[in-house]
Enzyme design. Structure first.
Site, PDB file in Angstrom:
ATOM      1  N   SER A  67     -22.817  -5.077 -12.736  1.00 51.00           N
ATOM      2  CA  SER A  67     -21.937  -5.829 -11.837  1.00 51.00           C
ATOM      3  C   SER A  67     -22.619  -6.937 -11.038  1.00 51.00           C
ATOM      4  O   SER A  67     -23.709  -6.783 -10.503  1.00 51.00           O
ATOM      5  CB  SER A  67     -21.282  -4.866 -10.851  1.00 51.00           C
ATOM      6  OG  SER A  67     -20.762  -5.572  -9.749  1.00 51.00           O
ATOM      7  N   SER A 123     -21.234  -8.021  -8.216  1.00 51.50           N
ATOM      8  CA  SER A 123     -20.902  -7.854  -6.797  1.00 51.50           C
ATOM      9  C   SER A 123     -22.034  -7.246  -5.987  1.00 51.50           C
ATOM     10  O   SER A 123     -22.327  -7.708  -4.878  1.00 51.50           O
ATOM     11  CB  SER A 123     -19.640  -6.992  -6.658  1.00 51.50           C
ATOM     12  OG  SER A 123     -18.550  -7.621  -7.282  1.00 51.50           O
ATOM     13  N   THR A 141     -12.674  -3.367  -9.826  1.00 51.52           N
ATOM     14  CA  THR A 141     -12.770  -4.051 -11.110  1.00 51.52           C
ATOM     15  C   THR A 141     -12.182  -3.187 -12.225  1.00 51.52           C
ATOM     16  O   THR A 141     -11.617  -2.118 -11.968  1.00 51.52           O
ATOM     17  CB  THR A 141     -14.230  -4.471 -11.398  1.00 51.52           C
ATOM     18  OG1 THR A 141     -14.256  -5.330 -12.537  1.00 51.52           O
ATOM     19  CG2 THR A 141     -15.129  -3.268 -11.635  1.00 51.52           C
ATOM     20  N   LYS A 185      -7.656  -1.956 -11.448  1.00 53.83           N
ATOM     21  CA  LYS A 185      -6.955  -2.907 -10.575  1.00 53.83           C
ATOM     22  C   LYS A 185      -5.475  -2.572 -10.393  1.00 53.83           C
ATOM     23  O   LYS A 185      -4.878  -2.926  -9.381  1.00 53.83           O
ATOM     24  CB  LYS A 185      -7.108  -4.334 -11.119  1.00 53.83           C
ATOM     25  CG  LYS A 185      -8.543  -4.847 -11.043  1.00 53.83           C
ATOM     26  CD  LYS A 185      -8.649  -6.291 -11.456  1.00 53.83           C
ATOM     27  CE  LYS A 185     -10.096  -6.748 -11.403  1.00 53.83           C
ATOM     28  NZ  LYS A 185     -10.238  -8.191 -11.631  1.00 53.83           N
ATOM     29  N   ASN A 204      -7.711  -6.142  -6.240  1.00 50.77           N
ATOM     30  CA  ASN A 204      -9.158  -6.176  -6.485  1.00 50.77           C
ATOM     31  C   ASN A 204      -9.969  -6.122  -5.188  1.00 50.77           C
ATOM     32  O   ASN A 204     -11.189  -6.173  -5.226  1.00 50.77           O
ATOM     33  CB  ASN A 204      -9.547  -7.418  -7.297  1.00 50.77           C
ATOM     34  CG  ASN A 204      -9.497  -8.687  -6.473  1.00 50.77           C
ATOM     35  OD1 ASN A 204      -8.475  -8.989  -5.865  1.00 50.77           O
ATOM     36  ND2 ASN A 204     -10.599  -9.422  -6.429  1.00 50.77           N
ATOM     37  N   ASP A 262      -8.467 -12.210  -6.616  1.00 50.26           N
ATOM     38  CA  ASP A 262      -8.724 -12.793  -7.942  1.00 50.26           C
ATOM     39  C   ASP A 262      -7.953 -14.102  -8.124  1.00 50.26           C
ATOM     40  O   ASP A 262      -8.491 -15.094  -8.616  1.00 50.26           O
ATOM     41  CB  ASP A 262      -8.284 -11.831  -9.055  1.00 50.26           C
ATOM     42  CG  ASP A 262      -9.337 -10.816  -9.416  1.00 50.26           C
ATOM     43  OD1 ASP A 262     -10.527 -11.048  -9.113  1.00 50.26           O
ATOM     44  OD2 ASP A 262      -8.982  -9.794 -10.027  1.00 50.26           O
ATOM     45  N   GLY A 303      -3.729  -7.256 -18.752  1.00 43.32           N
ATOM     46  CA  GLY A 303      -4.179  -6.286 -17.753  1.00 43.32           C
ATOM     47  C   GLY A 303      -4.152  -6.839 -16.344  1.00 43.32           C
ATOM     48  O   GLY A 303      -3.576  -7.904 -16.079  1.00 43.32           O
ATOM     49  N   ALA A 318      -6.402  -8.279 -14.465  1.00 40.50           N
ATOM     50  CA  ALA A 318      -6.991  -9.599 -14.243  1.00 40.50           C
ATOM     51  C   ALA A 318      -6.017 -10.705 -14.619  1.00 40.50           C
ATOM     52  O   ALA A 318      -5.929 -11.741 -13.939  1.00 40.50           O
ATOM     53  CB  ALA A 318      -8.279  -9.733 -15.045  1.00 40.50           C
ATOM     54  N   GLY A 357     -16.493 -17.360 -15.499  1.00 49.90           N
ATOM     55  CA  GLY A 357     -15.884 -16.755 -14.325  1.00 49.90           C
ATOM     56  C   GLY A 357     -16.766 -16.636 -13.095  1.00 49.90           C
ATOM     57  O   GLY A 357     -16.359 -16.018 -12.111  1.00 49.90           O
TER      58      GLY A 357
END
Length: 249
Positions: free
Chosen positions: A19, A21, A66, A70, A91, A107, A132, A134, A232
Site C-alpha cells: 500500500s 497509504s 481500499t 469500499k 474510502n 476517491d 466495483g 472505485a 492513479g
C-alpha cells in the site's frame, strides 16, 4: 510546535502490504512534526473482522478503505456523508470523539482533481472499466464534470456493456478510457484489460487508477498508439490529503 497527542490512523483492506497509504502518511507525520500520529495497515481476510479492529485499536481516529471493502464496510458504519450515500462506496472513515463511525468518499475528489488538467474540448464521453467501489467514485466525479459515461464489465449490465462490444466505433464515441479494475496491479504486472488497443489515438486519454506499477500494460499499450496517459498516483495523493482534512475537522 510539535503535536504529541496520540492519534492512530490506518488502512483497511485485504493483501495491502504494497500500500501507498502507510508510507505516505508515515512520511507526512515525520516531515510535518505530527509526532503523536501513527499509520498502520489493518489487513483482514473478511469484512466481518472489521468490528474487532475498531474494538481492539485504542486511539484510532480515522481509516482509509481500499479493495475489496469500499462497499461492504458501509453496513458497519453509523453514518455516511451525503456524497458517500449517493456514490454507494466509502474510502475514508472518521471516528468521532464518541466512537461513532462516519463514512466519506474522497476517491471521487482525487480522481476529479487529477483528471481536470487533462481535459480538452474533444474529450466528451468516458468508458469506465469495472463496476466495483472505485468505479462508483469515478462515475460521481464524471457526473460533476458533465461527462457522460458507460460502464464496462465482463458481463453486460444495466448502464453498461461487456468487453466484447468494444470496437472502433466505441473508441470514436468515447475519448476517455478509465481502468477502475485491479487488473495489472503488482505483482500481476503483465495483465491488462482486454481491449482493442489499436483503436486508441492521440485524441484519447487512458487513465489507470493503479499506481503500482507506475506504467501498467494498459497505459503502455495506449501510449504506443499516441494516447495521453495518467496513473492513479496524483489521485491517491489528493484523496489522502482530503481524508486528512476530514479526520482533523
Amino acid at each position: 510546535m510539535v503535536d504529541t497527542v496520540r492519534k492512530r490512523f490506518g488502512l483497511l483492506g485485504r493483501n495491502i502490504s504494497y500500500s501507498f497509504s502507510k508510507g505516505y502518511f508515515t512520511d507526512k507525520f515525520n516531515n510535518e512534526n505530527f509526532a503523536g500520529c501513527t499509520y498502520e495497515n489493518f489487513d483482514i481476510s473478511e469484512i466481518t473482522a472489521f468490528p474487532e479492529v475498531i474494538k481492539n485499536t485504542l486511539d484510532l481516529k480515522g481509516l482509509n478503505v481500499t479493495i475489496p471493502y469500499k462497499e461492504t464496510v458501509i453496513p458497519f458504519l453509523n453514518k455516511l456523508s451525503k456524497k458517500a450515500t449517493i456514490i454507494g462506496a466509502v474510502n475514508t472513515i472518521k471516528i468521532t470523539k464518541k466512537g461513532k463511525l462516519k463514512g466519506y468518499n474522497t476517491d471521487y475528489y482525487g480522481f476529479k482533481k487529477s483528471l481536470q488538467p487533462l481535459l480538452q474540448a474533444h474529450h466528451k464521453k468516458a468508458l469506465i472499466l469495472g463496476t466495483g467501489g472505485a468505479s462508483k467514485g469515478v462515475a460521481f466525479a464524471l457526473d460533476e464534470l458533465d461527462i457522460p459515461y458507460t460502464f464496462v464489465s465482463r458481463e453486460a449490465k444495466e448502464n453498461g456493456i461487456d468487453y466484447d462490444r468494444i470496437n472502433a466505433t466505441t473508441f470514436d464515441n468515447y475519448q476517455i478510457i478509465i481502468n477502475a479494475t485491479p487488473v495489472g496491479t503488482s505483482p500481476n504486472v503483465e495483465a491488462f484489460p482486454l481491449l482493442p488497443y489499436e483503436f486508441f489515438t492521440d485524441k484519447h486519454i487512458a487513465y489507470d487508477l493503479i499506481y503500482n506499477p507506475a506504467e501498467t500494460q494498459f497505459l503502455k499499450k495506449a501510449k504506443q498508439q499516441g494516447a495521453q496517459i495518467k496513473n492513479g498516483l496524483d489521485m491517491l495523493i489528493f484523496q489522502a490529503e482530503k481524508a486528512w482534512k476530514i479526520w482533523n475537522k
